[in-house]
Design an enzyme around this catalytic site. Structure first.
Site, PDB file in Angstrom:
ATOM      1  N   LYS A  68       8.122   0.472   2.288  1.00  0.00           N
ATOM      2  CA  LYS A  68       7.701   0.490   3.693  1.00  0.00           C
ATOM      3  C   LYS A  68       7.006  -0.827   4.008  1.00  0.00           C
ATOM      4  O   LYS A  68       6.039  -1.207   3.346  1.00  0.00           O
ATOM      5  CB  LYS A  68       6.758   1.664   3.936  1.00  0.00           C
ATOM      6  CG  LYS A  68       6.215   1.690   5.358  1.00  0.00           C
ATOM      7  CD  LYS A  68       5.462   2.959   5.660  1.00  0.00           C
ATOM      8  CE  LYS A  68       4.859   2.898   7.038  1.00  0.00           C
ATOM      9  NZ  LYS A  68       4.101   4.104   7.375  1.00  0.00           N
ATOM     10  N   LYS A  78      11.982   1.490   5.120  1.00  0.00           N
ATOM     11  CA  LYS A  78      11.483   1.565   6.493  1.00  0.00           C
ATOM     12  C   LYS A  78      10.824   0.247   6.882  1.00  0.00           C
ATOM     13  O   LYS A  78      10.054  -0.284   6.086  1.00  0.00           O
ATOM     14  CB  LYS A  78      10.452   2.690   6.554  1.00  0.00           C
ATOM     15  CG  LYS A  78       9.787   2.866   7.885  1.00  0.00           C
ATOM     16  CD  LYS A  78       8.767   3.955   7.765  1.00  0.00           C
ATOM     17  CE  LYS A  78       8.026   4.095   9.067  1.00  0.00           C
ATOM     18  NZ  LYS A  78       6.934   5.019   8.963  1.00  0.00           N
TER      19      LYS A  78
END
Ligand code: PBG
Length: 331
Positions: free
Chosen positions: A200, A254
């Protein structure tokens, strides 16, 4: 592989009709590939649009349950819950995060009661409950790792107790996957999955989400000491390996579209179920441009989702899930 030279080889032959194109298509997109992130708020019979995400709503728990039934009927296999927490419930110790009666846990129970087959995914991170707006505890401007992990374990257990099927740690603290997995096993939650937000990035594409969950105002500074540097790819592979070794079932990258190279590399290197999150800023750009008539919004939406599949995603978290599902089903 050797190709016949032109004109023996003409690639346009295979594109000459819809039927030929269908036969040659390498990638498919199905409703079953979609996970729908939704925002939960308090109250009853409430639905309010998120200003920076046209077509996305914060819903009260009763409305979330209704939306889950509709999503299930469309064939969407999972819903991911994000609470919009009242500022009065945000504290330094983030205790609301493991309150069995918090919004996320109430929504999980309501969905499970309305449509037990729908998989409920929950988010593990302190930011919705933190007066400092960060995913972890803040002390003297630093984000504490190990103390935060202890709190994340409590939060994950309360989500499992409420009936969550898939727990998604999105906090980027070190050591949280192992700690949560051990606690789940010790407490009899053997079938609860961990979908780790393994790679992320510290991204500007989360802007509209922070509005949606009411974290923008509280957040001081950025998340660069725990989320990844957008310049790094090798580190993503090491993080995925680490999280798998600690007991993650599935992994996520992400944001999505700007990071499809990472998806492809993760999938190639590990061959594990790999997910990506088409985040709020990606949604806002496509939706906003579509509403302005600058692009064909539906076409770009479907093209973007196909690109995730082509890159190697098994599934995609996307705010477009119901809209894309309707198009895929032709209804
Ligand atoms: C925070 C969290 C974020 C998102 C999901 N969980 C934002 C952040 O890290 O600041 C972003 C999702 C989106 O932008 O759609 N734990």
């Amino acid at each position: 592989m050797t190709q016949a030279p032109f004109p023996a080889a003409r690639f346009r032959r295979a594109r000459a009709s819809a039927g030929r194109r269908a036969l040659a298509r390498e990638t498919s997109l199905e409703v079953g590939d979609l996970i729908w992130p939704v925002f939960v708020r308090d109250g009853e019979n409430m639905e309010e649009e998120v200003p920076s995400m046209p077509g996305v709503f914060r819903r009260s728990v009763d409305r979330i349950a209704e939306a889950a039934v509709e999503a299930y009927e469309l064939g969407i296999p999972a819903i991911c819950l994000f609470p919009y927490t009242d500022p009065s419930k945000k504290t330094k110790d983030c205790a609301e995060a493991w309150n069995p009666e918090n919004l996320s846990n109430r929504a999980t129970r309501a969905i499970k009661a309305a449509v037990p087959e729908m998989a409920v995914m929950t988010d593990v991170a302190l930011d919705p409950y933190n007066i400092d707006g960060h995913d972890g505890f803040v002390e003297d401007g630093r984000i504490l790792n190990d103390e935060t992990v202890e709190a994340l374990v409590k939060q994950a257990l309360s989500q499992a107790e409420a009936g969550a099927d898939i727990i998604g740690p999105s906090d980027m603290m070190d050591g949280r996957i192992g700690a949560i997995r051990e606690a789940l096993e010790d407490n009899g939650h053997r079938d609860v999955m961990l979908l780790s937000y393994a790679a992320k990035y510290a991204s500007g594409f989360y802007g509209p989400f922070r509005d949606a969950v009411g974290a923008s105002g509280a957040l001081k500074g950025d998340k660069a000491t725990y989320q990844m540097d957008p310049a790094n790819a090798e580190e993503a592979l090491r993080l995925v390996e680490r999280d798998l070794s600690e007991g993650a079932d599935w992994v996520m990258v992400k944001p999505g579209m700007p990071y499809l190279d990472i998806v492809a590399r993760v999938r190639d290197a590990f061959g594990v179920p790999t997910f990506a999150y088409q985040v709020s800023g990606e949604y806002a750009m496509i939706k906003g441009a579509g509403l302005n008539g600058w692009v064909d919004g539906e076409k770009v939406m479907m093209e973007s989702l196909m690109a995730f599949k082509r890159a190697g995603c098994n599934g995609i978290l996307t705010y477009f899930a119901p809209e894309a599902a309707r198009l895929l089903r032709g209804s």
